[in-house]
Design an enzyme around this catalytic site. Sequence first.
Site, PDB file in Angstrom:
ATOM      1  N   LEU A  20     -48.545-104.102 -60.752  1.00 30.76           N
ATOM      2  CA  LEU A  20     -49.753-104.132 -61.066  1.00 30.76           C
ATOM      3  C   LEU A  20     -50.244-103.157 -62.317  1.00 30.76           C
ATOM      4  O   LEU A  20     -51.262-103.357 -62.657  1.00 30.76           O
ATOM      5  CB  LEU A  20     -50.636-103.622 -59.884  1.00 30.76           C
ATOM      6  N   LYS A  69     -35.726 -94.164 -64.260  1.00 30.42           N
ATOM      7  CA  LYS A  69     -36.360 -93.042 -64.240  1.00 30.42           C
ATOM      8  C   LYS A  69     -35.430 -91.754 -64.418  1.00 30.42           C
ATOM      9  O   LYS A  69     -35.642 -90.815 -65.016  1.00 30.42           O
ATOM     10  CB  LYS A  69     -37.057 -92.643 -62.940  1.00 30.42           C
ATOM     11  N   ALA A 130     -35.779 -87.908 -49.641  1.00 31.76           N
ATOM     12  CA  ALA A 130     -35.499 -86.979 -50.621  1.00 31.76           C
ATOM     13  C   ALA A 130     -35.223 -87.641 -51.937  1.00 31.76           C
ATOM     14  O   ALA A 130     -34.313 -87.036 -52.775  1.00 31.76           O
ATOM     15  CB  ALA A 130     -34.546 -85.881 -50.308  1.00 31.76           C
ATOM     16  N   GLY A 131     -35.793 -88.913 -52.220  1.00 32.46           N
ATOM     17  CA  GLY A 131     -35.414 -89.451 -53.457  1.00 32.46           C
ATOM     18  C   GLY A 131     -36.499 -88.919 -54.475  1.00 32.46           C
ATOM     19  O   GLY A 131     -37.293 -88.070 -54.349  1.00 32.46           O
ATOM     20  N   ALA A 133     -39.230 -90.367 -55.813  1.00 36.33           N
ATOM     21  CA  ALA A 133     -40.754 -89.981 -55.414  1.00 36.33           C
ATOM     22  C   ALA A 133     -40.824 -88.743 -54.600  1.00 36.33           C
ATOM     23  O   ALA A 133     -41.884 -88.162 -54.693  1.00 36.33           O
ATOM     24  CB  ALA A 133     -41.041 -91.395 -54.673  1.00 36.33           C
ATOM     25  N   TYR A 233     -47.124 -99.174 -50.634  1.00 36.31           N
ATOM     26  CA  TYR A 233     -48.504 -99.895 -50.807  1.00 36.31           C
ATOM     27  C   TYR A 233     -48.496-101.283 -50.413  1.00 36.31           C
ATOM     28  O   TYR A 233     -49.530-101.889 -50.199  1.00 36.31           O
ATOM     29  CB  TYR A 233     -49.155 -99.495 -52.101  1.00 36.31           C
TER      30      TYR A 233
END
Length: 287
Positions: A20, A69, A130-131, A133, A233
Amino acid sequence: MISGQTALYGLVAHPARHSLSPKIQNQWFSEKQIDARYVAFDTQANAREVVQAIQTLGIAGVNLSMPYKQALLPLITELSSTAQLIGAINTVKNQNGYLSATSTDGAGFWQAFKRANPNQIVQQLVVLGAGGAALAVIEAAGRAGVQQVTVFKRQNATFAQVQAQLQAIGRYHDLTIEVVPYEATALMATALKTADCVVNATNIGMALTPGLPIESSLIDQIKQEAVVVDLIYAPQATAFLKKCRQRQLVCQNGLGMLIEQAALSFQFWTDQTINTTEMYQQLMEEF
């Protein structure tokens, strides 16, 4: 109107076509009358190739998702303190080849949380998973007034490493962080009884990984005054949130975090703030 002066931004990820982010960022560029466009770069190039492309093509800024990331982190010239603490970035700015980067995920989470729950005071936080994010949410918790975090993580080869990283975050923010094996269900039940907020930061509940992140009997241990947040989401209501809503618990999905972290990325690139209200309304209607 695209011109020779139009700045290019984008999302670098695989997959990326479902995102998005182009819709969100392009609408904001239009609202602010900034001559820029945001596109999705669906690529499997290695990290060095991605950095070279950003610099060679003069791409003004990018968002990063998995697997980039962490992979791009050592190739960035200037990292924010947040990026250094969590070992991950999601936003890169290119100024004539000079790359600076940060992570807006954690701050985005807490902005969305406070928007949805303005009167909820969170002193004790439970995080499932615990990743990357999860680490972002926990690091930002240190700036959101949280006093104690209990993190439940699978006891695998990365347990000690992640535990050490979370302890460093705790020392930096003077925040008490306890890392507990996910399998320790008795300790989980105890933590859930006192938590002011419970966050599912695992991938359990996504379309390809359906199910509950914890057993139904443990969901029953969550105190009635707690707010439950699932970072997922899509679907908008995971099995976890549905189960929590059956108990009349206040629940929130990850759509607000998506919007708020995007607004913080926009600000990092342009130094302009965004009123996110209209975007919330649009995406809530579409979803």
